[in-house]
Design a protein around this motif. Sequence first.
Motif, PDB file in Angstrom:
ATOM      1  N   ARG A   5       0.853  -1.181   0.000  1.00 27.98           N
ATOM      2  CA  ARG A   5       0.000   0.000   0.000  1.00 27.98           C
ATOM      3  C   ARG A   5       0.893   1.237   0.000  1.00 27.98           C
ATOM      4  NH1 ARG A   5      -3.548  -0.574   4.550  1.00 27.98           N
ATOM      5  NH2 ARG A   5      -5.005  -1.614   3.138  1.00 27.98           N
ATOM      6  N   PRO A   6       0.747   2.128  -0.982  1.00 23.82           N
ATOM      7  CA  PRO A   6       1.666   3.271  -1.099  1.00 23.82           C
ATOM      8  C   PRO A   6       1.579   4.221   0.093  1.00 23.82           C
ATOM      9  CG  PRO A   6       0.432   2.931  -3.138  1.00 23.82           C
ATOM     10  CD  PRO A   6      -0.214   2.081  -2.094  1.00 23.82           C
ATOM     11  N   GLN A   7       2.726   4.803   0.417  1.00 27.14           N
ATOM     12  CA  GLN A   7       2.822   5.850   1.433  1.00 27.14           C
ATOM     13  C   GLN A   7       3.508   7.055   0.793  1.00 27.14           C
ATOM     14  OE1 GLN A   7       1.402   5.308   4.354  1.00 27.14           O
ATOM     15  NE2 GLN A   7       1.004   3.127   4.001  1.00 27.14           N
ATOM     16  N   PHE A   8       3.518   8.178   1.477  1.00 23.86           N
ATOM     17  CA  PHE A   8       4.045   9.395   0.850  1.00 23.86           C
ATOM     18  C   PHE A   8       5.500   9.235   0.445  1.00 23.86           C
ATOM     19  CE2 PHE A   8       5.324  10.299   5.274  1.00 23.86           C
ATOM     20  CZ  PHE A   8       6.615  10.778   5.100  1.00 23.86           C
ATOM     21  N   TRP A   9       6.247   8.379   1.143  1.00 24.74           N
ATOM     22  CA  TRP A   9       7.671   8.222   0.831  1.00 24.74           C
ATOM     23  C   TRP A   9       7.923   7.291  -0.346  1.00 24.74           C
ATOM     24  CZ3 TRP A   9       5.561   6.709   5.615  1.00 24.74           C
ATOM     25  CH2 TRP A   9       5.353   5.325   5.788  1.00 24.74           C
ATOM     26  N   ASP A  10       6.887   6.679  -0.884  1.00 23.28           N
ATOM     27  CA  ASP A  10       7.055   5.764  -2.011  1.00 23.28           C
ATOM     28  C   ASP A  10       7.094   6.477  -3.356  1.00 23.28           C
ATOM     29  OD1 ASP A  10       7.194   3.284  -0.625  1.00 23.28           O
ATOM     30  OD2 ASP A  10       5.057   3.450  -0.200  1.00 23.28           O
ATOM     31  N   PHE A  11       6.923   7.779  -3.360  1.00 23.81           N
ATOM     32  CA  PHE A  11       6.964   8.552  -4.603  1.00 23.81           C
ATOM     33  C   PHE A  11       8.174   9.486  -4.541  1.00 23.81           C
ATOM     34  CE2 PHE A  11       2.629   7.346  -3.627  1.00 23.81           C
ATOM     35  CZ  PHE A  11       2.266   6.694  -4.803  1.00 23.81           C
ATOM     36  N   PRO A  12       8.900   9.608  -5.654  1.00 22.07           N
ATOM     37  CA  PRO A  12      10.218  10.269  -5.605  1.00 22.07           C
ATOM     38  C   PRO A  12      10.167  11.771  -5.363  1.00 22.07           C
ATOM     39  CG  PRO A  12       9.637   9.653  -7.860  1.00 22.07           C
ATOM     40  CD  PRO A  12       8.596   9.047  -6.979  1.00 22.07           C
ATOM     41  N   ASP A  13      11.225  12.247  -4.713  1.00 20.59           N
ATOM     42  CA  ASP A  13      11.509  13.676  -4.562  1.00 20.59           C
ATOM     43  C   ASP A  13      10.419  14.441  -3.822  1.00 20.59           C
ATOM     44  OD1 ASP A  13      13.943  13.381  -5.976  1.00 20.59           O
ATOM     45  OD2 ASP A  13      12.851  13.483  -7.872  1.00 20.59           O
ATOM     46  N   VAL A  14       9.950  13.871  -2.712  1.00 16.02           N
ATOM     47  CA  VAL A  14       8.981  14.581  -1.892  1.00 16.02           C
ATOM     48  C   VAL A  14       9.646  15.775  -1.228  1.00 16.02           C
ATOM     49  CG1 VAL A  14       9.415  13.132   0.151  1.00 16.02           C
ATOM     50  CG2 VAL A  14       7.223  14.328  -0.085  1.00 16.02           C
ATOM     51  N   ARG A  15       8.900  16.865  -1.102  1.00 12.04           N
ATOM     52  CA  ARG A  15       9.373  18.070  -0.424  1.00 12.04           C
ATOM     53  C   ARG A  15       8.407  18.406   0.701  1.00 12.04           C
ATOM     54  NH1 ARG A  15       9.080  24.146  -3.014  1.00 12.04           N
ATOM     55  NH2 ARG A  15       6.864  23.568  -2.990  1.00 12.04           N
ATOM     56  N   ALA A  16       8.929  18.873   1.808  1.00 16.55           N
ATOM     57  CA  ALA A  16       8.093  19.289   2.930  1.00 16.55           C
ATOM     58  C   ALA A  16       8.241  20.788   3.155  1.00 16.55           C
ATOM     59  CB  ALA A  16       8.478  18.536   4.196  1.00 16.55           C
ATOM     60  N   GLN A  17       7.107  21.463   3.297  1.00 19.94           N
ATOM     61  CA  GLN A  17       7.087  22.872   3.676  1.00 19.94           C
ATOM     62  C   GLN A  17       6.316  22.999   4.987  1.00 19.94           C
ATOM     63  OE1 GLN A  17       6.798  25.957   0.413  1.00 19.94           O
ATOM     64  NE2 GLN A  17       5.557  24.339  -0.516  1.00 19.94           N
ATOM     65  N   ARG A  18       6.858  23.692   5.923  1.00 25.58           N
ATOM     66  CA  ARG A  18       6.198  23.893   7.203  1.00 25.58           C
ATOM     67  C   ARG A  18       5.615  25.297   7.272  1.00 25.58           C
ATOM     68  NH1 ARG A  18       9.266  19.673   7.881  1.00 25.58           N
ATOM     69  NH2 ARG A  18       8.736  18.158   9.519  1.00 25.58           N
ATOM     70  N   VAL A  19       4.448  25.385   7.904  1.00 24.80           N
ATOM     71  CA  VAL A  19       3.770  26.668   8.012  1.00 24.80           C
ATOM     72  C   VAL A  19       3.093  26.736   9.376  1.00 24.80           C
ATOM     73  CG1 VAL A  19       1.752  25.691   6.827  1.00 24.80           C
ATOM     74  CG2 VAL A  19       2.022  28.173   6.977  1.00 24.80           C
ATOM     75  N   SER A  20       3.130  27.896   9.985  1.00 24.78           N
ATOM     76  CA  SER A  20       2.518  28.096  11.295  1.00 24.78           C
ATOM     77  C   SER A  20       1.003  28.220  11.145  1.00 24.78           C
ATOM     78  CB  SER A  20       3.086  29.361  11.948  1.00 24.78           C
ATOM     79  OG  SER A  20       2.472  29.598  13.193  1.00 24.78           O
ATOM     80  N   THR A  21       0.281  27.384  11.890  1.00 27.84           N
ATOM     81  CA  THR A  21      -1.181  27.463  11.924  1.00 27.84           C
ATOM     82  C   THR A  21      -1.612  27.581  13.385  1.00 27.84           C
ATOM     83  OG1 THR A  21      -1.300  25.041  11.840  1.00 27.84           O
ATOM     84  CG2 THR A  21      -1.518  26.223   9.762  1.00 27.84           C
ATOM     85  N   GLY A  22      -2.899  27.631  13.636  1.00 25.87           N
ATOM     86  CA  GLY A  22      -3.411  27.953  14.965  1.00 25.87           C
ATOM     87  C   GLY A  22      -2.895  27.089  16.087  1.00 25.87           C
TER      88      GLY A  22
END
Length: 461
Positions: A200-217
């Motif tokens: 079952r695919p997970q987010f890391w199974d697809f190449p070149d993932v990028r993470a952006q962090r943003v402040s929320t409540g």
Amino acid sequence: MRHPIGTGVRARVVAAVAVAVVCAIGATACSSDTPGPTAASSSSENVYESDREQGVLATLGALARAERSGDVSAATGLVDPAATPDFRASIARTARAFAAVGIGTLDYRVQRDTGDGDASGELGDSGQLGELTVPAALQQRLDAQGSSDSWVVPVALRYQFAGVDQAPTTVLRPMVMARYDDRWTVVGDAGPLLGTGTVRPQFWDFPDVRAQRVSTGGGTSVVLDYPGSRGLGDRIRAALPGAVGAVTAFWGGQWPRRAVVIATDSTSAFAGLARAQGDTASAAAATVSGDDTGSSALGQRVVFTPNAVQDLPGPALDVVLRHELTHVAARPRTADSAPKWLTEGVAEYVGRRGTYRVFADAAPDLADRVRAGQLPSALPDDAAFDVSGPDARVAYQTAWSFAAFAAEAYSPQRLRALYLRLAGGPSTTQAQSDAMSATLGAPGDAVLDRWRTWLTAAVAR
């Protein structure tokens, strides 16, 4: 149903203990003076199983450390020479992904009891790890390499986005592992190797993932995207603080007020991550739990389709994001059997609140029907919300209209109270009527009559 741990013990090891088992079962074939299994032999078996598990855990621990730090060489160094090139590449990709997104918790466990989780994606329909053995051709190759043992291991991977997830998400990922002296290696994912299922695919199974962090409540949210969805990821990042605020304005502060949102760049990635079945062409986004232990409130992820880039211009993205985040906020209080006119209608109300001028802007298909004198006779049933069905658009618009009516005629607070009253499901017609009496102050028939009158007036404005 609970299943025993996978043994996968080599044939010569099984043969060594078979004599004692036959003697113990077939008592009439054994002399009464022949001692049965002793505490010592049982203890020896326990020591053997404990030794196997500790050896496997040592390798899995090293794998987790390598993947978390992004050490591709160390991670792939734990892969067996008999592993497929695709599996070896997946381990390298996983190490790069975990390092890129900044995982807080990451570990592997031997999960002897898989609980209520669903491992069928890996193991096919049987899911019985105790019945699975390594295929003969693969076993022969492992033998030729000098392996002394092999095991189909019920592996559970746990990961957590630090500061975002309230608890680790558990992913069941059975693996085939092989032993060489005191060292174990990872041969591959069990399902593909045994021919019993897929991963079952997970987010890391697809190449070149990028993470952006943003402040929320509630702290920090994370947006994941891929090479083909960078623009969508940027748009979601910009919209996320406002969307969290809009959901909190309705739901209150009793939710984490942060989330993980994934912008996919292929239909296959969306279908896999959203666990979608059938046609997804008309979908814009979905909210799913990534946890395999049976808890639908853990590992909540909002997943956007690649089509969202062109299908959600301007404020339309805000509407969908607020809608999906409403599901995230309400999930701990919402049963799968809750009526969809309630869960989808309230999410649509929160999503569309303040984004339209006239009724037809929000519900054009329903407005056309009302103008033609076709007022809804009842709230839509769950089947009407199938996104690939012909009535889905009208079903969503009808559910939204009821939520918008309840908020306007009674108050947003009473609409939320109605949600909480019915969200535990399942809900009969009588239960819905009683809930409306308790929260809106009138029985179901009276509320629906007032809603239809409101619809006629709203469309005419």
